[in-house]
Design a protein around this motif. Structure first.
Motif, mmCIF file in Angstrom:
data_model
loop_
_atom_site.group_PDB
_atom_site.id
_atom_site.type_symbol
_atom_site.label_atom_id
_atom_site.label_comp_id
_atom_site.label_asym_id
_atom_site.label_seq_id
_atom_site.Cartn_x
_atom_site.Cartn_y
_atom_site.Cartn_z
ATOM 1 N N UNK A 132 -13.639 3.286 10.149
ATOM 2 C CA UNK A 132 -12.334 3.881 9.837
ATOM 3 C C UNK A 132 -11.529 2.997 8.892
ATOM 4 N N UNK A 133 -12.198 2.398 7.940
ATOM 5 C CA UNK A 133 -11.536 1.502 6.994
ATOM 6 C C UNK A 133 -10.963 2.250 5.804
ATOM 7 N N UNK A 134 -9.856 1.743 5.316
ATOM 8 C CA UNK A 134 -9.262 2.264 4.094
ATOM 9 C C UNK A 134 -8.647 1.112 3.332
ATOM 10 N N UNK A 135 -8.390 1.342 2.057
ATOM 11 C CA UNK A 135 -7.793 0.283 1.245
ATOM 12 C C UNK A 135 -6.484 0.773 0.648
ATOM 13 N N UNK A 136 -5.619 -0.187 0.338
ATOM 14 C CA UNK A 136 -4.339 0.113 -0.314
ATOM 15 C C UNK A 136 -3.982 -1.074 -1.191
ATOM 16 N N UNK A 137 -3.359 -0.770 -2.314
ATOM 17 C CA UNK A 137 -2.898 -1.821 -3.208
ATOM 18 C C UNK A 137 -1.476 -1.470 -3.632
ATOM 19 N N UNK A 138 -0.579 -2.437 -3.485
ATOM 20 C CA UNK A 138 0.822 -2.230 -3.830
ATOM 21 C C UNK A 138 1.304 -3.407 -4.661
ATOM 22 N N UNK A 139 2.468 -3.254 -5.264
ATOM 23 C CA UNK A 139 3.060 -4.337 -6.050
ATOM 24 C C UNK A 139 4.308 -4.853 -5.356
ATOM 25 N N UNK A 140 4.571 -6.147 -5.536
ATOM 26 C CA UNK A 140 5.798 -6.719 -5.006
ATOM 27 C C UNK A 140 5.610 -8.155 -4.571
ATOM 28 N N UNK A 141 6.606 -8.682 -3.909
ATOM 29 C CA UNK A 141 6.541 -10.019 -3.325
ATOM 30 C C UNK A 141 5.654 -9.932 -2.081
ATOM 31 N N UNK A 142 4.692 -10.802 -1.970
ATOM 32 C CA UNK A 142 3.631 -10.648 -0.977
ATOM 33 C C UNK A 142 4.134 -10.503 0.458
ATOM 34 N N UNK A 143 4.850 -11.476 0.975
ATOM 35 C CA UNK A 143 5.282 -11.429 2.374
ATOM 36 C C UNK A 143 6.116 -10.205 2.695
ATOM 37 N N UNK A 144 7.136 -9.975 1.899
ATOM 38 C CA UNK A 144 8.018 -8.824 2.122
ATOM 39 C C UNK A 144 7.253 -7.506 1.980
ATOM 40 N N UNK A 145 6.353 -7.423 1.026
ATOM 41 C CA UNK A 145 5.590 -6.196 0.811
ATOM 42 C C UNK A 145 4.678 -5.892 1.998
#
Length: 135
Positions: free
Chosen positions: A76-89
């Motif tokens: 049940x794996x999925x991936x996601x990629x987002x932009x931003x400051x690492x910890x807060x994101x």
């Protein structure tokens, strides 16, 4: 047992994602969703004009593909990629997606981590759920 697990992924030689995945599988309930998340740090404005846009796009596509391959190996794996400051994101993503456990690898802290705070430290202080940090 946890139903919605997040594993932040930072690509690099010193990152131990395999151990994080093993821990996540061990702590997951039957049918749990395991999400691998990579946060793209934004290129500082003063440097952006010197980085070719095709290099940025190509790198983003390679990372997304690599992340998808890693997620396909998880139940049940999925991936996601987002932009931003690492910890807060990471903590924002956890809040927005109902994550109930974050499993994250950590590296040995350096002096800069003590003075500035590492991503793992940020996440453990601000996460809306349980956090398991692997050392």
């Amino acid at each position: 047992m946890y139903n919605n697990i997040l594993i932040p992924v930072a690509f690099g030689e010193d990152r131990d994602h395999e151990r994080a995945e093993l821990v996540a599988k061990h702590l997951a309930s039957d049918g749990a969703l395991i999400t691998l998340l990579h946060v793209l740090e934004q290129i500082p404005v003063y440097a952006a004009e010197f980085v070719p846009s095709d290099l940025v796009i190509g790198n983003r596509e390679r990372l997304a593909t690599r992340l998808q391959v890693m997620a396909a190996e998880l139940p049940n794996g999925q991936s996601a990629m987002i932009e931003g400051a690492t910890g807060r994101s990471i903590t924002d993503y956890a809040q927005q997606h109902g994550i109930d456990l974050i499993v994250m690898p950590s590296h040995q802290p350096a002096l800069s981590d003590i003075l500035l705070g590492s991503t793992a430290a940020w996440v453990t202080r601000h996460a809306p759920c349980a956090v398991h940090v692997i050392r």
